[in-house]
Write a protein that holds these residues in place. Structure first.
Motif, short mmCIF file in Angstrom:
data_model
loop_
_atom_site.label_atom_id
_atom_site.label_comp_id
_atom_site.label_asym_id
_atom_site.label_seq_id
_atom_site.Cartn_x
_atom_site.Cartn_y
_atom_site.Cartn_z
N TRP A 43 -30.71 -30.30 36.36
CA TRP A 43 -31.65 -29.16 36.87
C TRP A 43 -31.14 -27.57 36.25
O TRP A 43 -32.11 -27.07 35.79
CB TRP A 43 -31.82 -29.21 38.04
CG TRP A 43 -31.98 -30.61 38.68
CD1 TRP A 43 -33.04 -31.47 38.07
CD2 TRP A 43 -32.15 -30.81 39.95
NE1 TRP A 43 -33.29 -32.51 39.08
CE2 TRP A 43 -32.69 -32.11 40.08
CE3 TRP A 43 -31.38 -30.36 41.14
CZ2 TRP A 43 -32.94 -32.86 41.40
CZ3 TRP A 43 -31.51 -31.17 42.31
CH2 TRP A 43 -32.10 -32.22 42.45
N ILE A 44 -30.00 -27.45 36.43
CA ILE A 44 -29.56 -26.15 35.78
C ILE A 44 -29.61 -25.89 34.49
O ILE A 44 -29.84 -24.78 33.95
CB ILE A 44 -28.14 -25.76 36.49
CG1 ILE A 44 -28.03 -25.80 38.08
CG2 ILE A 44 -27.24 -24.51 35.97
CD1 ILE A 44 -26.63 -25.67 38.69
N LYS A 45 -29.04 -26.96 33.70
CA LYS A 45 -29.19 -26.93 32.26
C LYS A 45 -30.53 -26.78 31.78
O LYS A 45 -30.93 -25.69 30.93
CB LYS A 45 -28.40 -28.23 31.86
CG LYS A 45 -28.46 -28.27 30.06
CD LYS A 45 -28.07 -29.38 29.73
CE LYS A 45 -27.80 -29.57 28.15
NZ LYS A 45 -28.44 -30.65 27.62
N PHE A 50 -34.69 -23.01 29.53
CA PHE A 50 -35.95 -22.71 29.83
C PHE A 50 -35.99 -21.15 29.53
O PHE A 50 -36.70 -20.36 28.93
CB PHE A 50 -36.68 -23.21 30.94
CG PHE A 50 -38.05 -22.61 31.28
CD1 PHE A 50 -39.23 -23.10 30.66
CD2 PHE A 50 -38.01 -21.40 31.94
CE1 PHE A 50 -40.39 -22.37 30.84
CE2 PHE A 50 -39.45 -20.72 32.36
CZ PHE A 50 -40.53 -21.34 31.39
N ALA A 51 -35.26 -20.33 30.48
CA ALA A 51 -35.17 -18.98 30.85
C ALA A 51 -34.47 -18.41 29.47
O ALA A 51 -35.12 -17.29 28.98
CB ALA A 51 -34.50 -18.72 31.85
N ASP A 58 -28.98 -13.06 27.97
CA ASP A 58 -28.64 -11.85 28.85
C ASP A 58 -29.29 -11.87 30.26
O ASP A 58 -28.64 -11.72 31.36
CB ASP A 58 -28.61 -10.52 28.33
CG ASP A 58 -27.84 -10.37 27.06
OD1 ASP A 58 -26.71 -11.25 27.15
OD2 ASP A 58 -27.94 -9.74 26.05
N TYR A 59 -30.47 -12.25 30.24
CA TYR A 59 -31.65 -12.27 31.44
C TYR A 59 -31.03 -13.14 32.26
O TYR A 59 -30.96 -13.18 33.60
CB TYR A 59 -32.99 -12.40 31.30
CG TYR A 59 -33.88 -12.54 32.38
CD1 TYR A 59 -34.26 -11.38 33.13
CD2 TYR A 59 -34.25 -13.64 32.77
CE1 TYR A 59 -35.06 -11.54 34.34
CE2 TYR A 59 -34.73 -13.94 33.69
CZ TYR A 59 -35.31 -12.79 34.74
OH TYR A 59 -36.20 -13.06 35.86
N VAL A 60 -30.82 -14.51 31.54
CA VAL A 60 -30.35 -15.66 32.49
C VAL A 60 -28.78 -15.25 33.04
O VAL A 60 -28.89 -15.63 34.18
CB VAL A 60 -30.33 -16.95 31.53
CG1 VAL A 60 -29.29 -17.90 32.45
CG2 VAL A 60 -31.58 -17.50 30.93
N PHE A 101 -27.33 -24.14 19.37
CA PHE A 101 -27.46 -25.56 18.92
C PHE A 101 -28.39 -26.17 20.02
O PHE A 101 -29.15 -27.19 19.42
CB PHE A 101 -26.03 -26.45 18.76
CG PHE A 101 -26.38 -27.72 18.42
CD1 PHE A 101 -26.76 -28.07 16.89
CD2 PHE A 101 -26.40 -28.85 19.22
CE1 PHE A 101 -27.05 -29.35 16.66
CE2 PHE A 101 -26.61 -30.18 18.91
CZ PHE A 101 -26.84 -30.35 17.63
N ALA A 102 -28.12 -26.15 21.37
CA ALA A 102 -28.95 -26.95 22.26
C ALA A 102 -30.52 -26.31 22.14
O ALA A 102 -31.47 -27.16 22.20
CB ALA A 102 -28.39 -26.68 23.67
N LEU A 103 -30.67 -25.01 21.97
CA LEU A 103 -32.00 -24.69 21.87
C LEU A 103 -32.83 -25.08 20.42
O LEU A 103 -33.83 -25.50 20.58
CB LEU A 103 -32.02 -23.05 21.88
CG LEU A 103 -31.55 -22.30 23.05
CD1 LEU A 103 -31.52 -21.01 22.85
CD2 LEU A 103 -32.80 -22.65 24.15
N TRP A 104 -31.77 -25.11 19.55
CA TRP A 104 -32.41 -25.56 18.19
C TRP A 104 -32.75 -27.02 18.21
O TRP A 104 -33.75 -27.68 17.76
CB TRP A 104 -31.44 -25.41 17.09
CG TRP A 104 -31.81 -26.01 15.70
CD1 TRP A 104 -32.33 -25.41 14.68
CD2 TRP A 104 -31.34 -27.28 15.23
NE1 TRP A 104 -32.60 -26.19 13.47
CE2 TRP A 104 -31.83 -27.63 13.91
CE3 TRP A 104 -30.62 -28.25 15.80
CZ2 TRP A 104 -31.74 -28.49 13.30
CZ3 TRP A 104 -30.37 -29.37 15.05
CH2 TRP A 104 -31.06 -29.54 14.03
N SER A 105 -31.75 -27.69 18.77
CA SER A 105 -32.05 -29.35 18.92
C SER A 105 -33.24 -29.28 19.90
O SER A 105 -34.06 -30.45 19.43
CB SER A 105 -30.90 -29.90 19.39
OG SER A 105 -30.77 -31.29 19.66
N ARG A 106 -33.51 -28.87 20.96
CA ARG A 106 -34.75 -29.17 21.78
C ARG A 106 -35.96 -28.80 20.78
O ARG A 106 -36.79 -29.37 20.79
CB ARG A 106 -34.31 -28.10 23.00
CG ARG A 106 -35.65 -28.53 23.84
CD ARG A 106 -35.63 -27.74 25.18
NE ARG A 106 -35.95 -26.32 24.65
CZ ARG A 106 -36.06 -25.38 25.41
NH1 ARG A 106 -35.88 -25.42 26.80
NH2 ARG A 106 -36.20 -24.13 24.87
#
Length: 143
Positions: A43-45, A50-51, A58-60, A101-106
Motif C-alpha cells: 500500500w505504501i509503495k 502514485f504521488a 520532493d512532495y512525497v 526505474f519503478a516509475l518507468w517500468s509501471r
C-alpha cells in the motif's frame, strides 16, 4: 471485497483481545496483524509511486515526514551512504535510480509486450549492467 480488519478487534489507538481468547483466536488475530503488515508495504509503495508520478518525489518526502511526525512514528534509522561523496550525489543515487526505474517500468509495462526485437535488445543492453551489479552483490551477501 476482502475486509481484513475486524473493527471490534482493531482500532487506530490499539487492539482489543478478550481475556478469555483461545490460542486459536489469538493466532487468528496475530495472523491478521502480520497480513496487514505485509499488505501495508505494498500500500505504501503504491501510494508513494502514485504521488511521486503526480506531484514529484520532493512532495512525497515532505508530506510523509509531516504525517510521520504528527502520528508520533519513530523516524527511520539513517541508511548507510552507498553513493559517492562528490557532486554526483545530488544528481544520481541508487535510491533515485530505483525510484525512476519503478516509475518507468509501471508506465512502460503495457507497451513492452509489443516491442520489436530491436527495442527489446536495446532495453536488455541497458539493464544488463544493473543485473550484473546485483549478481555481484548477491554473491558477496551469500559468501
Amino acid at each position: 471485497m476482502n475486509n481484513i480488519i475486524d473493527p471490534t478487534t482493531f482500532a487506530v489507538n490499539g487492539l482489543t483481545i478478550a481475556d478469555d481468547a483461545t490460542q486459536e483466536q489469538w493466532a487468528d488475530i496475530h495472523h491478521t496483524i502480520l497480513k496487514c503488515r505485509h499488505a501495508s508495504r505494498l500500500w505504501i509503495k503504491q501510494s508513494r509511486e502514485f504521488a511521486a508520478a503526480k506531484w514529484g518525489v520532493d512532495y512525497v518526502a515532505d508530506v510523509e515526514m509531516q504525517l510521520e511526525l504528527a502520528l508520533g512514528l519513530p523516524q527511520p534509522e539513517p541508511k548507510p551512504d552507498i553513493n559517492p561523496a562528490d557532486k554526483a550525489k545530488g544528481i544520481v543515487t541508487i535510491e533515485g535510480i530505483t525510484q525512476q526505474f519503478a516509475l518507468w517500468s509501471r508506465k512502460m509495462q503495457p507497451e513492452i509486450v509489443n516491442w520489436d526485437r530491436l527495442k527489446l535488445q536495446r532495453a536488455l543492453d541497458l539493464l544488463e549492467p544493473m543485473e550484473k551489479q546485483a549478481q555481484e552483490i548477491r554473491a558477496r551477501l551469500n559468501a
